[in-house]
Write a protein that holds these residues in place. Structure first.
Motif, short mmCIF file in Angstrom:
data_model
loop_
_atom_site.label_atom_id
_atom_site.label_comp_id
_atom_site.label_asym_id
_atom_site.label_seq_id
_atom_site.Cartn_x
_atom_site.Cartn_y
_atom_site.Cartn_z
N ALA A 91 10.71 10.09 3.85
CA ALA A 91 11.25 8.76 3.53
C ALA A 91 11.09 8.47 2.05
O ALA A 91 12.01 7.95 1.40
CB ALA A 91 10.54 7.70 4.37
N PHE A 92 9.94 8.82 1.48
CA PHE A 92 9.73 8.62 0.04
C PHE A 92 10.77 9.39 -0.78
O PHE A 92 11.28 8.89 -1.79
CB PHE A 92 8.33 9.10 -0.36
N ALA A 93 11.08 10.61 -0.34
CA ALA A 93 12.08 11.41 -1.07
C ALA A 93 13.44 10.72 -1.08
O ALA A 93 14.13 10.70 -2.11
CB ALA A 93 12.18 12.80 -0.43
N ALA A 116 11.05 -0.22 -3.86
CA ALA A 116 11.41 1.01 -4.59
C ALA A 116 12.75 0.88 -5.30
O ALA A 116 12.93 1.39 -6.41
CB ALA A 116 11.42 2.20 -3.63
N VAL A 117 13.71 0.20 -4.66
CA VAL A 117 15.04 0.07 -5.27
C VAL A 117 15.16 -1.21 -6.10
O VAL A 117 16.24 -1.53 -6.61
CB VAL A 117 16.15 0.10 -4.19
N LEU A 167 7.35 0.22 5.77
CA LEU A 167 8.25 1.10 5.02
C LEU A 167 9.55 0.39 4.63
O LEU A 167 10.16 0.73 3.62
CB LEU A 167 8.56 2.36 5.84
N THR A 168 9.99 -0.60 5.41
CA THR A 168 11.20 -1.32 5.02
C THR A 168 10.95 -2.11 3.74
O THR A 168 11.80 -2.15 2.84
CB THR A 168 11.66 -2.27 6.15
N TRP A 169 9.77 -2.76 3.64
CA TRP A 169 9.44 -3.50 2.42
C TRP A 169 9.26 -2.54 1.25
O TRP A 169 9.69 -2.82 0.12
CB TRP A 169 8.17 -4.32 2.63
N TRP A 225 0.83 -1.20 0.00
CA TRP A 225 0.00 0.00 0.00
C TRP A 225 0.87 1.26 0.00
O TRP A 225 0.62 2.21 -0.75
CB TRP A 225 -0.92 -0.02 1.22
N LEU A 226 1.92 1.24 0.83
CA LEU A 226 2.83 2.39 0.88
C LEU A 226 3.53 2.60 -0.45
O LEU A 226 3.73 3.74 -0.89
CB LEU A 226 3.86 2.18 2.00
N HIS A 227 3.88 1.50 -1.12
CA HIS A 227 4.57 1.64 -2.40
C HIS A 227 3.66 2.24 -3.45
O HIS A 227 4.11 3.01 -4.32
CB HIS A 227 5.09 0.27 -2.86
#
Length: 567
Positions: A152-154, A277-278, A270-272, A26-28
């Motif tokens: 954190a997103f930045a 993201a990377v 957020l770790t996942w 969801w965060l991604h």
């Protein structure tokens, strides 16, 4: 320690691990700006906000512009809250007719909530009106948490992008996190708390007759709605002075367990999200593994010490663990777990008084904060703080193998290392400097309840909590004075924004770089060796920096206790 206590701890970790990927997904989606099922309902609200404010969510910003907008946003919100608190006595929504706050207390509180610290130099039910709680404070609970996740997103974009000049749009990030994550979760969470017995009303008080026939006047208010975001946003500011030890904030063992879960769940996700993201979710699991190792070590020490109890009392014939300052309905295991959870994250909510913990049991919450609150950490703040340590860890690894260090496809060069050191150095400089000053100044020495090592621990804990943007207290320090309100306010501001600006500079620097493919000479950053290096770097830096202060405080307190001396 009991089998039941360890079952609680392991069930807590197991459930969080099960939630990590769903929350991370969801965060991604929010990180990428993709549609979610909630867009059908909340999409018009988001677009309406952009039209009213003249913001183009597709117009991305470089790190300097991102940082400037973030700082201006927080300064304006802080000034607004200061005005609300000062004018509380003449504003509506004040059924108790409480006066406005003093200048130094309003200053401290406005900074506290703007920085996601939620340090409280006041008793909530006797100081804050309903309007101040809902408009002055709860608005920060949402927006300071959303700011942390946006930041954190930045940084994620800095690692993920190649030869880019931008790291996102601050306004779009904050809006999406608030609308599609924090607000929906809090609505459901609030309904759960109301069903569990937490009040949600605009009435100031209710009168009840006890079983003994005594009439009591109980403070109430819009508690459930503030409690939900207090936990999910790792804010921690209690509606009542007793915080989550108060039965109107935390009435049952189930609400206690859910509160602990809600403190950690976004940080785990957020770790996942970072790994996705990377382009390598193993990177996220490696970070989470290091965090969980540090967390379990802290829980073990605190639970062990609290279950062992006080040898002085044992000598007097009082057997059992240390129940001083703890709620009987939670007990030692749940209280110890809550204390470590709230200080591993930058939450600061408490269900027991940390001042009443044993010396070493109370040292672990203190040390968690001194590590920079990167053991899960606050929403957003924990992961970007941890990545600063990861940059230092790959730098050390690069020195060992004799090549330019790399992390998730980006070369880590002198600029990034210097900025990471600058950000990490803020904590010890502010914590130790302000603690030393308050330990010799007459105004500072007037605050602690106790003398000797325990009194020193109370001062050290206060500045550690403030600089770490945690907000929990040892509960033995009188902090509502011009001296402490002023210095703690400065500490909170520096601990938040003096770390954020170098971090955003790192994000901008990394985004502009090319991706470097892994080669046979690359140091692996997903295996056990990397996790061990991360844990070691964090512990060594924390230990070398803060061991002398811990020796003067909780360690000296513990040695005195085993010799039969009490503070």
């Amino acid at each position: 320690m009991t089998l039941q206590g360890w079952f609680l701890i392991l069930a807590f970790i197991g459930l969080l691990l099960a939630l990590t990927k769903p929350v991370g997904l969801w965060l991604h989606a929010l990180y990428e700006g993709r549609r979610t099922p909630l867009h059908r309902v909340l999409g018009p609200v988001e677009r309406g906000f952009y039209r009213l404010s003249g913001i183009d969510p597709a117009a991305e910003q470089g790190w300097r512009r991102y940082a400037l907008h973030m700082l201006l946003f927080n300064v304006v919100l802080m000034a607004f809250t200061y005005a609300v608190l000062r004018l509380q006595g003449v504003l509506p929504g004040n059924p108790q007719r409480l006066a406005g706050l003093s200048p130094h207390l309003a200053f401290n509180t406005a900074i506290s909530f703007a920085t996601n610290t939620n340090w409280q130099s006041y008793g909530g039910e006797s100081t804050m009106s309903n309007l101040s709680q809902m408009l002055g404070l709860a608005i920060h609970n949402f927006l300071s948490a959303a700011t942390g996740i946006a930041l954190a997103f930045a940084l994620f974009r800095g690692f993920a992008r190649a030869e880019a000049k931008t790291v996102g749009n601050f306004w779009a990030d904050v809006t999406r996190v608030t609308l599609y994550l924090l607000l929906p979760l809090c609505i459901v969470y609030t309904l759960f708390l109301i069903a569990s017995g937490v009040p949600q009303t605009l009435a100031a008080t209710i009168e009840v007759d006890t079983l003994e026939g005594i009439r009591q006047v109980l403070a109430t208010g819009p508690v459930a709605s503030q409690e939900a975001i207090k936990m999910l946003g790792t804010n921690g500011g209690g509606f009542f002075n007793a915080n989550s030890a108060h039965p109107f904030e935390n009435p049952t063992a189930l609400t206690n367990f859910v509160q602990m879960l809600s403190i950690f769940v976004v940080g785990f996700g957020l770790t996942w999200c970072f790994g996705r993201a990377v382009g390598n979710t193993r990177q996220g699991w490696a970070i989470l593994s290091a965090m969980v190792i540090l967390f379990l070590a802290g829980v073990t020490v605190t639970y062990w010490q609290e279950a062992a109890g006080n040898p002085v009392l044992h000598h007097l014939g009082v057997a059992g663990g240390n129940m001083e300052g703890k709620e009987v309905r939670f007990g030692i295991a749940a209280s110890s777990l809550f204390a470590v959870v709230t200080t591993a994250a930058s939450c600061g909510a408490v269900n027991a008084m940390h001042d009443s913990f044993t010396a070493l049991g109370g040292m672990i919450p203190l040390f968690n904060m001194q590590l920079g609150e990167v053991v899960i950490g606050g929403v957003g703040a924990g992961i970007y703080g941890f990545l600063l340590f990861a940059i230092l860890a790959v730098f050390v690894a690069g020195l060992m193998v004799g090549r330019t260090p790399e992390y998730v496809g980006k070369k880590i060069e002198a600029r990034e290392v210097k900025l990471a050191v600058l950000a990490i150095a803020v904590l010890p400089l502010m914590i130790l400097g302000l603690t030393a000053l308050s330990s010799v100044a007459a105004q500072g020495l007037a605050g602690p309840l106790n003398k000797g090592p325990h009194g020193f621990s109370e001062i050290l804990y206060a500045f550690t909590s403030a600089v770490g943007n945690n907000g929990s207290a040892f509960a033995g320090l009188t902090a509502s004075t011009p001296w402490y309100d002023g210095l703690l306010g400065v500490a909170m501001w520096a601990g938040r924004f003096f770390v954020i600006v170098p971090m955003l500079a790192i994000a901008g620097s990394l985004a502009a770089k090319k991706h470097t493919p892994e080669s046979a000479g690359s140091f692996p950053t997903t295996g056990g060796l990397w996790v061990g290096l991360l844990v070691g770097i964090i512990l060594i830096l924390g230990g070398l920096t803060f061991l002398p202060s811990l020796a003067l405080g909780p360690i000296a307190d513990h040695l005195a206790m085993i010799r039969g001396q009490l503070s």
